[in-house]
Design an enzyme around this catalytic site. Sequence first.
Site, PDB file in Angstrom:
ATOM      1  N   CYS A 125       0.874  -1.180   0.000  1.00  0.00           N
ATOM      2  CA  CYS A 125       0.000   0.000   0.000  1.00  0.00           C
ATOM      3  C   CYS A 125       0.911   1.229   0.000  1.00  0.00           C
ATOM      4  O   CYS A 125       2.065   1.129  -0.438  1.00  0.00           O
ATOM      5  CB  CYS A 125      -0.965  -0.028   1.186  1.00  0.00           C
ATOM      6  SG  CYS A 125      -0.188  -0.087   2.805  1.00  0.00           S
ATOM      7  N   ASN A 167       2.255   1.354   4.440  1.00  0.00           N
ATOM      8  CA  ASN A 167       2.556   0.068   5.097  1.00  0.00           C
ATOM      9  C   ASN A 167       2.293   0.119   6.611  1.00  0.00           C
ATOM     10  O   ASN A 167       3.008  -0.495   7.392  1.00  0.00           O
ATOM     11  CB  ASN A 167       4.008  -0.378   4.808  1.00  0.00           C
ATOM     12  CG  ASN A 167       4.315  -1.821   5.214  1.00  0.00           C
ATOM     13  OD1 ASN A 167       5.440  -2.113   5.646  1.00  0.00           O
ATOM     14  ND2 ASN A 167       3.378  -2.726   5.096  1.00  0.00           N
ATOM     15  N   CYS A 206      -1.450   0.674   7.479  1.00  0.00           N
ATOM     16  CA  CYS A 206      -2.901   0.407   7.600  1.00  0.00           C
ATOM     17  C   CYS A 206      -3.300  -0.843   6.823  1.00  0.00           C
ATOM     18  O   CYS A 206      -3.554  -1.898   7.409  1.00  0.00           O
ATOM     19  CB  CYS A 206      -3.715   1.606   7.103  1.00  0.00           C
ATOM     20  SG  CYS A 206      -3.451   3.116   8.051  1.00  0.00           S
ATOM     21  N   ARG A 207      -3.374  -0.739   5.475  1.00  0.00           N
ATOM     22  CA  ARG A 207      -3.949  -1.826   4.681  1.00  0.00           C
ATOM     23  C   ARG A 207      -3.025  -3.020   4.506  1.00  0.00           C
ATOM     24  O   ARG A 207      -3.451  -4.171   4.699  1.00  0.00           O
ATOM     25  CB  ARG A 207      -4.358  -1.302   3.292  1.00  0.00           C
ATOM     26  CG  ARG A 207      -5.504  -0.331   3.327  1.00  0.00           C
ATOM     27  CD  ARG A 207      -5.607   0.441   2.018  1.00  0.00           C
ATOM     28  NE  ARG A 207      -4.489   1.361   1.835  1.00  0.00           N
ATOM     29  CZ  ARG A 207      -4.265   2.076   0.749  1.00  0.00           C
ATOM     30  NH1 ARG A 207      -5.079   1.987  -0.283  1.00  0.00           N
ATOM     31  NH2 ARG A 207      -3.228   2.902   0.683  1.00  0.00           N
ATOM     32  N   SER A 208      -1.770  -2.806   4.102  1.00  0.00           N
ATOM     33  CA  SER A 208      -0.961  -3.983   3.744  1.00  0.00           C
ATOM     34  C   SER A 208      -0.518  -4.822   4.947  1.00  0.00           C
ATOM     35  O   SER A 208      -0.470  -6.056   4.832  1.00  0.00           O
ATOM     36  CB  SER A 208       0.214  -3.612   2.823  1.00  0.00           C
ATOM     37  OG  SER A 208       1.069  -2.675   3.402  1.00  0.00           O
ATOM     38  N   ASP A 211      -7.798   3.841   0.737  1.00  0.00           N
ATOM     39  CA  ASP A 211      -6.984   4.253   1.869  1.00  0.00           C
ATOM     40  C   ASP A 211      -7.872   4.680   3.047  1.00  0.00           C
ATOM     41  O   ASP A 211      -8.599   5.660   2.935  1.00  0.00           O
ATOM     42  CB  ASP A 211      -6.125   5.423   1.389  1.00  0.00           C
ATOM     43  CG  ASP A 211      -5.120   5.835   2.421  1.00  0.00           C
ATOM     44  OD1 ASP A 211      -5.211   5.351   3.558  1.00  0.00           O
ATOM     45  OD2 ASP A 211      -4.238   6.638   2.085  1.00  0.00           O
TER      46      ASP A 211
HETATM   47  P1  4NP Z   1      -1.757   2.719   4.149  1.00  0.00           P
HETATM   48  O1  4NP Z   1      -2.411   4.073   4.738  1.00  0.00           O
HETATM   49  O2  4NP Z   1      -1.178   3.081   2.794  1.00  0.00           O
HETATM   50  O3  4NP Z   1      -2.908   1.791   4.037  1.00  0.00           O
HETATM   51  O4  4NP Z   1      -0.708   2.292   5.155  1.00  0.00           O
HETATM   52  C1  4NP Z   1      -1.718   5.285   4.858  1.00  0.00           C
HETATM   53  C2  4NP Z   1      -0.886   5.497   5.935  1.00  0.00           C
HETATM   54  C3  4NP Z   1      -0.241   6.702   6.081  1.00  0.00           C
HETATM   55  C4  4NP Z   1      -0.440   7.704   5.144  1.00  0.00           C
HETATM   56  C5  4NP Z   1      -1.264   7.494   4.056  1.00  0.00           C
HETATM   57  C6  4NP Z   1      -1.906   6.278   3.910  1.00  0.00           C
HETATM   58  N1  4NP Z   1       0.189   8.959   5.298  1.00  0.00           N
HETATM   59  O5  4NP Z   1      -0.036   9.855   4.461  1.00  0.00           O
HETATM   60  O6  4NP Z   1       0.978   9.148   6.252  1.00  0.00           O
END
Ligand code: 4NP
Length: 169
Positions: free
Chosen positions: A19, A22, A24-26, A137
């Site tokens: 993602c 790294n 939240c989703r992955s 996201d």
């Molecule tokens: P992820 O979510 O891609 O599912 O881990 C996010 C985590 C952090 C951020 C964006 C998306 N950020 O902008 O810090």
Amino acid sequence: MTREPSNSGDNKISVAFCCLGNICRSPMAEAVLRHATSEMKLSHLIKEIDSFGTSGFHSGDGPDRRTVQTCRANGVPVNHVSRQVRLSDFERFDYIFAMDRENLEDLKYMQPRGSKSKIMLFGAYCEDARMDKIISDPYYGGPDGFQSSFRQLDHFSRTFLKKLAAGTA
Ligand code: 4NP
């Protein structure tokens, strides 16, 4: 007691999820696939499950607390340290599954020509017409987004494993 069939050959596969951050989703995807693999008694088919982000914004961080809470509420252990994708990942993993189209395009752009990874949206394993193939996201939203990501990941993981076991993944 039912035993899992042994698979000592070299045909076990390695799977990674990607993602943006790294956190939240992955890491949730990694935890969900590991849990479903064990529940479906298919551990003999998989060598390694990992995850990483296209960005290094959160490198070294643990999963977002909402990912931890959602996994815990669904009985799935989650444990990961965030890292950014490396060029060597494109040789290490048979499959790299992207959560959304942006992750997919970024991975395809980075992939060294001729490297082994098959890069695809994890939502390619969606068999429910009412479910979105894109895992959006959830970072800036509320807890519902995390539960919705969980439901998608659980469904895609079980479809992927079913196809892997049938030799049609
Ligand atoms: P992820 O979510 O891609 O599912 O881990 C996010 C985590 C952090 C951020 C964006 C998306 N950020 O902008 O810090």
